[in-house]
Design a protein around this motif. Structure first.
Motif, short mmCIF file in Angstrom:
data_model
loop_
_atom_site.label_atom_id
_atom_site.label_comp_id
_atom_site.label_asym_id
_atom_site.label_seq_id
_atom_site.Cartn_x
_atom_site.Cartn_y
_atom_site.Cartn_z
N ASN A 1 0.82 -1.22 0.00
CA ASN A 1 0.00 0.00 0.00
C ASN A 1 0.85 1.26 0.00
N THR B 1 3.00 -5.00 -9.66
CA THR B 1 2.13 -4.60 -8.55
C THR B 1 0.89 -5.48 -8.63
N GLU C 1 -2.75 -7.04 -6.53
CA GLU C 1 -3.71 -6.96 -5.43
C GLU C 1 -3.66 -8.29 -4.70
N ASP D 1 -2.38 -3.55 -2.04
CA ASP D 1 -1.59 -3.35 -3.25
C ASP D 1 -0.15 -3.63 -2.88
N GLU E 1 3.66 -4.05 -4.24
CA GLU E 1 4.63 -3.83 -5.32
C GLU E 1 5.88 -4.64 -5.01
#
Length: 157
Positions: A96, A139, A141, A150, A152
Motif C-alpha cells: 500500500n 504490482t 492486489e 496493493d 509492489e
C-alpha cells in the motif's frame, strides 16, 4: 542491507533450535511411557497417563520430522538469485505504498521475523501463493482475509 545468505543462516538456526527443543521434549515424553517390571501403572489413571505420554511423544516426533524436512529443503534450495517469486526468493515489497519490507520465501510454516529484520513466509502462505511468479516491478492486489492490499515487488534476490 541483509544478504540472502544471512537470512538463510538465521532461518537455519531458528529451525535447528526448534528441532533440538522438540527432540528433547520427545525424549522426556517417551520416558513417561516407560513400563517395566519395577515400574508398572497400578490404576486406570496411571495407565491413561502412560498412554497420553505416548501420544505426546508421537506428535512431537512427527513435528520434529517435519522440521527436519524443512531443514533438508532449505539446504536443497540453494542461495542463487531468483528472478521471480519462488521458494528461495528474498523479496523487497512495498505494501500500500508503505516503506519497503523484506520477505523471504523459505521452507517452513510460519511468519517468523528474523534478527536481521527479514520475515520468513512459506510458499503455502496466503501472500506468497498470490505473489507466485511475480517479477520486480509488478504490482498485485493481494487478498489477506478481509483486506485487499496493493503489493509492489521492488526487488527479488
Amino acid at each position: 542491507m541483509t544478504t540472502k545468505q544471512t537470512a538463510i543462516e538465521q532461518w537455519r538456526t531458528v529451525l535447528q533450535s526448534r528441532l533440538d527443543n522438540l527432540e528433547s521434549n520427545t525424549d522426556a515424553a517417551r520416558s513417561g511411557t516407560r513400563v517395566d517390571g519395577e515400574h508398572r501403572p497400578s490404576n486406570r489413571g496411571e495407565r491413561a497417563a502412560v498412554s497420553s505420554s505416548g501420544y505426546l511423544a508421537h506428535g512431537l516426533a512427527q513435528r520434529a520430522a517435519e522440521i527436519q524436512t524443512h531443514l533438508d529443503n532449505l539446504d536443497a534450495m540453494g542461495s542463487e538469485p531468483r528472478h521471480e517469486v519462488a521458494v528461495g526468493a528474498l523479496l523487497t515489497l512495498s505494501i500500500n505504498g508503505g516503506a519497503p519490507q523484506r520477505i523471504a520465501v523459505f521452507p517452513g510454516r510460519d511468519a517468523t521475523r528474523l534478527e536481521c529484520g527479514v520475515q520468513v513466509l512459506s510458499m503455502q502462505s496466503p501472500m506468497a501463493t498470490q505473489l507466485m511468479d511475480a517479477e520486480p516491478g509488478d504490482t498485485l492486489e493481494v487478498e489477506l482475509g478481509p483486506r485487499i492490499l496493493d503489493v509492489e515487488v521492488q526487488s527479488i534476490a
